[in-house]
Design a protein around this motif. Structure first.
Motif, short mmCIF file in Angstrom:
data_model
loop_
_atom_site.label_atom_id
_atom_site.label_comp_id
_atom_site.label_asym_id
_atom_site.label_seq_id
_atom_site.Cartn_x
_atom_site.Cartn_y
_atom_site.Cartn_z
N MET A 1 0.84 -1.20 0.00
CA MET A 1 0.00 0.00 0.00
C MET A 1 0.88 1.25 0.00
SD MET A 1 -2.81 1.29 2.83
CE MET A 1 -4.05 0.10 2.38
N LYS A 2 0.53 2.20 -0.87
CA LYS A 2 1.27 3.47 -0.95
C LYS A 2 0.51 4.52 -0.14
CE LYS A 2 3.14 2.35 -5.51
NZ LYS A 2 3.20 2.72 -6.94
N ILE A 3 1.21 5.12 0.81
CA ILE A 3 0.57 6.03 1.75
C ILE A 3 1.17 7.41 1.61
CG2 ILE A 3 0.14 6.50 4.19
CD1 ILE A 3 0.48 3.46 4.66
N LEU A 4 0.31 8.41 1.45
CA LEU A 4 0.74 9.80 1.42
C LEU A 4 0.51 10.43 2.79
CD1 LEU A 4 1.51 12.56 0.21
CD2 LEU A 4 -0.84 12.74 -0.68
N VAL A 5 1.55 11.06 3.31
CA VAL A 5 1.46 11.78 4.58
C VAL A 5 1.85 13.22 4.35
CG1 VAL A 5 2.22 11.92 6.98
CG2 VAL A 5 2.06 9.68 5.86
N THR A 6 0.88 14.12 4.44
CA THR A 6 1.21 15.55 4.39
C THR A 6 1.52 16.01 5.80
OG1 THR A 6 -1.02 16.44 4.76
CG2 THR A 6 -0.44 15.81 2.50
N GLY A 7 2.39 17.02 5.90
CA GLY A 7 2.81 17.44 7.24
C GLY A 7 3.66 16.37 7.90
N SER A 8 4.44 15.66 7.08
CA SER A 8 5.18 14.49 7.56
C SER A 8 6.31 14.86 8.51
CB SER A 8 5.75 13.70 6.38
OG SER A 8 6.58 14.53 5.59
N ASN A 9 6.71 16.12 8.53
CA ASN A 9 7.79 16.53 9.41
C ASN A 9 7.29 17.14 10.70
OD1 ASN A 9 10.63 16.61 9.76
ND2 ASN A 9 10.64 18.82 9.39
N GLY A 10 5.96 17.14 10.88
CA GLY A 10 5.39 17.70 12.10
C GLY A 10 5.38 16.69 13.23
N PHE A 11 4.87 17.09 14.36
CA PHE A 11 4.83 16.26 15.56
C PHE A 11 4.11 14.94 15.31
CE2 PHE A 11 1.91 15.84 19.46
CZ PHE A 11 2.66 14.80 20.00
N ILE A 12 2.86 15.01 14.85
CA ILE A 12 2.10 13.79 14.61
C ILE A 12 2.68 13.04 13.42
CG2 ILE A 12 -0.15 12.85 14.00
CD1 ILE A 12 -1.46 15.09 15.56
N GLY A 13 3.11 13.76 12.38
CA GLY A 13 3.65 13.13 11.19
C GLY A 13 4.87 12.28 11.47
N LYS A 14 5.81 12.81 12.25
CA LYS A 14 7.02 12.05 12.57
C LYS A 14 6.68 10.77 13.31
CE LYS A 14 10.24 15.97 12.97
NZ LYS A 14 11.05 16.76 13.94
N ASN A 15 5.79 10.89 14.30
CA ASN A 15 5.40 9.72 15.07
C ASN A 15 4.66 8.71 14.21
OD1 ASN A 15 5.82 9.87 18.26
ND2 ASN A 15 5.54 11.96 17.50
N LEU A 16 3.78 9.21 13.34
CA LEU A 16 3.00 8.31 12.49
C LEU A 16 3.90 7.54 11.54
CD1 LEU A 16 0.32 7.23 11.37
CD2 LEU A 16 0.26 9.23 9.84
N ILE A 17 4.82 8.22 10.89
CA ILE A 17 5.69 7.54 9.93
C ILE A 17 6.55 6.49 10.63
CG2 ILE A 17 7.69 7.88 8.41
CD1 ILE A 17 6.37 10.55 7.57
N ALA A 18 7.05 6.82 11.81
CA ALA A 18 7.84 5.85 12.56
C ALA A 18 7.02 4.60 12.87
CB ALA A 18 8.36 6.47 13.85
N GLU A 19 5.75 4.80 13.25
CA GLU A 19 4.91 3.65 13.60
C GLU A 19 4.48 2.87 12.36
OE1 GLU A 19 2.86 0.87 15.91
OE2 GLU A 19 4.55 2.24 16.25
N LEU A 20 4.21 3.57 11.27
CA LEU A 20 3.87 2.86 10.04
C LEU A 20 5.01 1.95 9.61
CD1 LEU A 20 2.13 5.69 7.96
CD2 LEU A 20 1.03 3.69 9.00
N LYS A 21 6.23 2.45 9.72
CA LYS A 21 7.39 1.63 9.36
C LYS A 21 7.54 0.46 10.33
CE LYS A 21 9.92 5.26 6.93
NZ LYS A 21 11.14 6.11 6.91
N ASN A 22 7.25 0.70 11.62
CA ASN A 22 7.29 -0.39 12.59
C ASN A 22 6.36 -1.53 12.18
OD1 ASN A 22 9.10 0.90 14.26
ND2 ASN A 22 7.55 1.69 15.67
#
Length: 369
Positions: A1-22
């Motif tokens: 699945m290809k996921i787009l995250v806008t605001g990826s460098n923000g507080f929630i974005g950083k945490n979300l991307i880390a968890e998605l990769k986990n």
């Protein structure tokens, strides 16, 4: 699945991307305000799910609220319709949406755009009116009062509490991420027209400030916050993430004499006390008993002998202990006991007692084994 995250460098974005990769989601398109605008079109054309987190909380000019919280949303939705991409969209809105403030109006406008997109395309949209989200990687004086309090208190800076009785609703970042992944996998928590993070907490500003201050004080009084309280547990973890990088460690008071040393490590009213005992070769410590106070000894270095005798008996019980073989020895009540260093090096023992030492009521009675 290809996921787009806008605001990826923000507080929630950083945490979300880390968890998605986990969780094994590696195909992630990251879009920030520094990204080339042309990238957004490419990402939108290829994505299967959109986390639209981009936005501003405290711009220099109020006009930026509408620009960053509304215009990017409008552009994003237009591109999705252009490429006939019906990827589900998750939007982070705010409990402030609809309030008569530039920020509230801009968030409400973004919500309305998503609802309109849903009606036009029958695309799944998940709108989360988030409360104050706190956790690691948040910014002081920007994301949440928790970040500001943690940052300042950890650095001995003043905090401003203008309305101590005001109540704030908090949501922990890990709970937000759990809900967001649930939405990604098709099981969001829905209430009326909006999605919610099920676990939130209400606390007054005064109590919040006092609690975070207690975290700093815990280093000097050796206390541990009440981890049975879910909010306290999450706030304490957040506070530690704000420690200055040269202040991760703190010194303990070492009580030393010719026999060795004794150092208290942790004290808790509910779970007792943990200490580190060091004995030099040939030294015996203890030779006392307790009515109610009980202990656990764990030798982690050296060689020793723990001896017991019931106070009304002549029989002696012995346990040989070694740092090479980790073994916990319980110290029952009613038995006088001692520990002697039988080796050539220092004997290091972790000692737990079921209650913190009280000099006014030590419950300790000297009797040789």
């Amino acid at each position: 699945m290809k996921i787009l995250v806008t605001g990826s460098n923000g507080f929630i974005g950083k945490n979300l991307i880390a968890e998605l990769k986990n969780r094994g989601y590696d195909d992630i398109f990251e879009f920030t305000r520094k990204s080339d605008p042309s990238q957004l079109e490419e990402f939108v054309n290829n994505c299967d799910f959109v986390f639209h987190l981009a936005g501003v909380n405290r711009p220099e000019n109020d006009s930026e609220f509408m620009k960053d919280n509304f215009q990017l949303t409008s552009q994003l939705l237009e591109l999705l319709r252009k490429y006939e991409n019906k990827a589900p969209i998750l939007l982070t809105s705010s409990i402030q949406a609809g309030k008569d403030t530039p920020y509230g109006k801009s968030k409400k406008a973004g919500e309305d755009l998503l609802f309109e997109h849903y009606y036009k395309t029958d695309t799944k949209v998940y709108i989360y009116r988030l409360p104050n989200v706190f956790g690691k990687w948040s910014k002081p004086n920007y994301n949440t009062v928790v970040a500001t309090f943690c940052h300042n208190i950890a650095r001995d800076l003043d905090i401003q509490v203008t309305n101590p009785d005001a109540e704030v609703t908090l949501s922990y970042i890990d709970d937000v991420l759990e809900e967001f992944v649930g939405a990604l996998e098709g099981s969001p928590t829905i209430k009326d027209d909006f999605c919610i993070v099920p676990e939130t907490y209400n606390i007054t500003i005064e109590k919040l400030a006092a609690l975070i201050k207690s975290f700093k004080e815990s280093r000097s009084n050796l206390s541990i916050p009440n981890m049975d309280n879910r909010l306290t547990k999450k706030l304490y973890s957040t506070y530690l993430s704000f420690l200055p990088e040269d202040q991760f460690s703190y010194k303990l008071k070492m009580n030393t004499d010719r026999r060795g040393g004794f150092t208290e490590f942790l004290r808790t009213p509910e779970r007792g006390q943990v200490s580190v005992n060091v004995s030099k070769p040939g030294i015996t410590k203890g030779n006392h008993w307790h009515h109610t106070k009980n202990e656990k000894f764990l030798v982690v270095s050296g060689e020793g002998l723990i001896r017991f005798r019931k106070i009304n008996s002549v029989d002696i019980i012995e346990y040989r202990v070694s740092g090479d073989r980790l073994e916990v020895v319980d110290i029952p009540i009613g038995y006088t006991h001692s520990i002697v260093n039988t080796g050539d090096n220092e004997l290091v023992t972790i000692m737990w007692a079921n209650e913190c030492y009280n000099p006014e009521k030590p419950d300790t009675y000297y009797v040789e084994v």
